[in-house]
Design a protein around this motif. Structure first.
Motif, PDB file in Angstrom:
ATOM      1  N   VAL A  62      44.034   3.687  19.906  1.00  0.00           N
ATOM      2  CA  VAL A  62      42.728   3.455  21.033  1.00  0.00           C
ATOM      3  C   VAL A  62      42.650   5.103  21.562  1.00  0.00           C
ATOM      4  CG1 VAL A  62      43.491   3.966  23.489  1.00  0.00           C
ATOM      5  CG2 VAL A  62      44.991   2.566  22.253  1.00  0.00           C
ATOM      6  N   SER A  63      41.737   5.340  21.772  1.00  0.00           N
ATOM      7  CA  SER A  63      40.709   6.428  21.552  1.00  0.00           C
ATOM      8  C   SER A  63      40.935   6.861  23.392  1.00  0.00           C
ATOM      9  CB  SER A  63      40.082   7.158  21.310  1.00  0.00           C
ATOM     10  OG  SER A  63      39.908   6.775  19.892  1.00  0.00           O
ATOM     11  N   TYR A  64      41.561   8.347  23.987  1.00  0.00           N
ATOM     12  CA  TYR A  64      40.588   8.182  25.171  1.00  0.00           C
ATOM     13  C   TYR A  64      40.840  10.178  25.614  1.00  0.00           C
ATOM     14  CZ  TYR A  64      45.282   9.489  25.175  1.00  0.00           C
ATOM     15  OH  TYR A  64      47.176   9.589  26.098  1.00  0.00           O
ATOM     16  N   ASN A  65      40.610  10.041  26.727  1.00  0.00           N
ATOM     17  CA  ASN A  65      40.187  11.584  26.982  1.00  0.00           C
ATOM     18  C   ASN A  65      40.448  11.160  28.692  1.00  0.00           C
ATOM     19  OD1 ASN A  65      39.282  13.312  25.011  1.00  0.00           O
ATOM     20  ND2 ASN A  65      38.237  12.137  25.208  1.00  0.00           N
ATOM     21  N   LEU A  66      42.319  12.190  29.431  1.00  0.00           N
ATOM     22  CA  LEU A  66      42.765  12.160  30.713  1.00  0.00           C
ATOM     23  C   LEU A  66      43.055  13.222  31.821  1.00  0.00           C
ATOM     24  CD1 LEU A  66      43.720  10.004  32.866  1.00  0.00           C
ATOM     25  CD2 LEU A  66      45.460   9.825  31.290  1.00  0.00           C
ATOM     26  N   THR A  67      42.680  13.643  31.915  1.00  0.00           N
ATOM     27  CA  THR A  67      43.178  14.638  32.636  1.00  0.00           C
ATOM     28  C   THR A  67      43.857  14.356  33.731  1.00  0.00           C
ATOM     29  OG1 THR A  67      41.122  16.349  32.059  1.00  0.00           O
ATOM     30  CG2 THR A  67      42.416  17.314  33.747  1.00  0.00           C
ATOM     31  N   VAL A  68      45.151  14.948  34.481  1.00  0.00           N
ATOM     32  CA  VAL A  68      45.847  14.621  35.070  1.00  0.00           C
ATOM     33  C   VAL A  68      46.499  15.865  36.379  1.00  0.00           C
ATOM     34  CG1 VAL A  68      48.161  13.400  36.504  1.00  0.00           C
ATOM     35  CG2 VAL A  68      46.666  12.906  34.504  1.00  0.00           C
ATOM     36  N   THR A  69      45.933  15.749  37.225  1.00  0.00           N
ATOM     37  CA  THR A  69      47.128  16.417  38.146  1.00  0.00           C
ATOM     38  C   THR A  69      47.642  16.120  39.335  1.00  0.00           C
ATOM     39  OG1 THR A  69      44.469  17.887  38.559  1.00  0.00           O
ATOM     40  CG2 THR A  69      46.521  18.619  40.186  1.00  0.00           C
ATOM     41  N   LEU A  70      48.930  16.923  39.570  1.00  0.00           N
ATOM     42  CA  LEU A  70      50.019  16.275  39.995  1.00  0.00           C
ATOM     43  C   LEU A  70      50.245  17.716  40.835  1.00  0.00           C
ATOM     44  CD1 LEU A  70      52.510  14.982  37.579  1.00  0.00           C
ATOM     45  CD2 LEU A  70      51.020  13.497  39.332  1.00  0.00           C
ATOM     46  N   SER A  71      51.181  16.797  42.019  1.00  0.00           N
ATOM     47  CA  SER A  71      51.543  18.469  43.303  1.00  0.00           C
ATOM     48  C   SER A  71      52.615  18.240  42.899  1.00  0.00           C
ATOM     49  CB  SER A  71      51.000  18.027  44.613  1.00  0.00           C
ATOM     50  OG  SER A  71      50.908  19.364  45.177  1.00  0.00           O
ATOM     51  N   PHE A  72      53.440  18.753  42.720  1.00  0.00           N
ATOM     52  CA  PHE A  72      54.869  19.294  43.056  1.00  0.00           C
ATOM     53  C   PHE A  72      55.506  20.364  44.320  1.00  0.00           C
ATOM     54  CE2 PHE A  72      54.575  18.926  38.461  1.00  0.00           C
ATOM     55  CZ  PHE A  72      55.429  17.544  38.397  1.00  0.00           C
ATOM     56  N   TYR A  73      56.315  19.282  45.087  1.00  0.00           N
ATOM     57  CA  TYR A  73      56.385  20.032  46.833  1.00  0.00           C
ATOM     58  C   TYR A  73      58.172  20.532  46.833  1.00  0.00           C
ATOM     59  CZ  TYR A  73      57.222  20.572  51.208  1.00  0.00           C
ATOM     60  OH  TYR A  73      57.566  20.898  52.486  1.00  0.00           O
ATOM     61  N   ASN A  74      58.035  21.555  46.934  1.00  0.00           N
ATOM     62  CA  ASN A  74      59.706  21.753  47.438  1.00  0.00           C
ATOM     63  C   ASN A  74      60.100  21.599  49.136  1.00  0.00           C
ATOM     64  OD1 ASN A  74      62.177  23.113  48.013  1.00  0.00           O
ATOM     65  ND2 ASN A  74      61.464  25.020  46.830  1.00  0.00           N
ATOM     66  N   PRO A  75      60.855  20.862  49.337  1.00  0.00           N
ATOM     67  CA  PRO A  75      60.441  20.908  50.293  1.00  0.00           C
ATOM     68  C   PRO A  75      61.821  21.642  51.579  1.00  0.00           C
ATOM     69  CG  PRO A  75      62.351  19.109  49.742  1.00  0.00           C
ATOM     70  CD  PRO A  75      61.696  19.807  48.263  1.00  0.00           C
ATOM     71  N   SER A  76      62.617  21.714  50.559  1.00  0.00           N
ATOM     72  CA  SER A  76      64.125  22.871  51.137  1.00  0.00           C
ATOM     73  C   SER A  76      63.392  24.333  51.898  1.00  0.00           C
ATOM     74  CB  SER A  76      64.999  24.011  49.470  1.00  0.00           C
ATOM     75  OG  SER A  76      66.075  24.603  50.150  1.00  0.00           O
ATOM     76  N   LEU A  77      64.783  24.833  52.558  1.00  0.00           N
ATOM     77  CA  LEU A  77      64.040  25.690  53.574  1.00  0.00           C
ATOM     78  C   LEU A  77      64.539  26.607  52.904  1.00  0.00           C
ATOM     79  CD1 LEU A  77      64.509  24.028  56.961  1.00  0.00           C
ATOM     80  CD2 LEU A  77      62.408  25.160  56.334  1.00  0.00           C
ATOM     81  N   ARG A  78      65.226  27.108  52.113  1.00  0.00           N
ATOM     82  CA  ARG A  78      66.523  28.170  51.295  1.00  0.00           C
ATOM     83  C   ARG A  78      66.746  28.574  49.635  1.00  0.00           C
ATOM     84  NH1 ARG A  78      69.864  25.085  54.607  1.00  0.00           N
ATOM     85  NH2 ARG A  78      70.410  25.395  56.438  1.00  0.00           N
ATOM     86  N   VAL A  79      66.166  27.323  49.450  1.00  0.00           N
ATOM     87  CA  VAL A  79      66.220  27.088  47.665  1.00  0.00           C
ATOM     88  C   VAL A  79      65.305  27.049  47.384  1.00  0.00           C
ATOM     89  CG1 VAL A  79      66.698  26.187  45.744  1.00  0.00           C
ATOM     90  CG2 VAL A  79      68.370  25.649  47.783  1.00  0.00           C
ATOM     91  N   ASN A  80      65.013  28.230  46.361  1.00  0.00           N
ATOM     92  CA  ASN A  80      63.969  28.590  45.264  1.00  0.00           C
ATOM     93  C   ASN A  80      63.429  27.826  43.917  1.00  0.00           C
ATOM     94  OD1 ASN A  80      62.049  29.910  47.093  1.00  0.00           O
ATOM     95  ND2 ASN A  80      63.611  32.013  45.481  1.00  0.00           N
TER      96      ASN A  80
END
Length: 206
Positions: A62-80
């Motif tokens: 299997v040959s292919y090229n793939l680019t995926v962009t994921l968005s990660f969200y931190n919903p916390s009001l206090r925690v980094n």
């Protein structure tokens, strides 16, 4: 006197055990209140697939090229959240089509602040082909020729640290994203490709 002393020791042990249980319960409560309700959320912002081809035989390539962009969200009001490592694999019907390149954008080590989103781009470049079982290649070839979308799975392992002042909690969440990519023929060659619109929610398990 010995009876009184024995009773005192027994009561002291009971009080000590109760105190320890209360302390443990307090720590568990703090952990739950600060960290557990604020799990990372992940969505697919974009996915672009090019040059997907299958060469079938006893084993398939299997040959292919793939680019995926994921968005990660931190919903916390206090925690980094500190992202210490990101490792991703692309799969088709549980067959691994290869890991993502080591370089991600941004770097796999970055800080995500409270109530914020960060995009991470993953790249898969397998123009030279990935060996899979013949039946897996046959199923993928059927999907390509069927005219519908090709179903791929993105499996992402994270190593993160939740940080609130002096408190730190290490976690290893696993992100699973279903990519349903409508494909069409690209130019005169045998390869197909396509893209997906943003918004597909991923599953995050701890």
């Amino acid at each position: 006197m010995s009876s009184r002393n024995g009773c005192g020791c027994f009561c002291g042990c009971i009080c000590s055990c109760i105190g320890s249980l209360i302390g443990v319960a307090f720590i568990v409560l703090i952990y739950w209140a600060i960290f557990q309700p604020h799990h990372i959320r992940a969505t697919v912002e974009s996915a672009t697939l090019t040059n997907l081809t299958v060469v079938s035989s006893t084993t398939a390539a299997v040959s292919y090229n793939l680019t995926v962009t994921l968005s990660f969200y931190n919903p916390s009001l206090r925690v980094n959240i500190y992202y210490d490592a990101i490792a991703a694999e692309l799969r088709f019907r549980d067959a691994v089509l290869g890991p993502a390149a080591n370089s991600t954008s941004p770097s796999s080590e970055f800080l995500q602040r409270r109530k914020s989103s960060d995009d991470v781009r993953l790249q898969f470049g397998y123009g030279g082909g990935v060996a899979v079982a013949g039946d897996v290649g046959g199923e993928l070839e059927k999907e390509i020729k069927g005219g519908g979308p090709v179903g791929l799975e993105l499996d992402v392992d994270l190593r993160v640290r939740y940080v609130l002042r002096i408190f730190k909690v290490r976690q290893k969440p696993r992100v699973w994203c279903q990519l349903s990519i409508p494909v069409k023929t690209e130019g005169p060659g045998p390869g197909v490709g396509g893209a997906v619109a943003p918004g597909d929610r991923c599953t995050v398990k701890y």
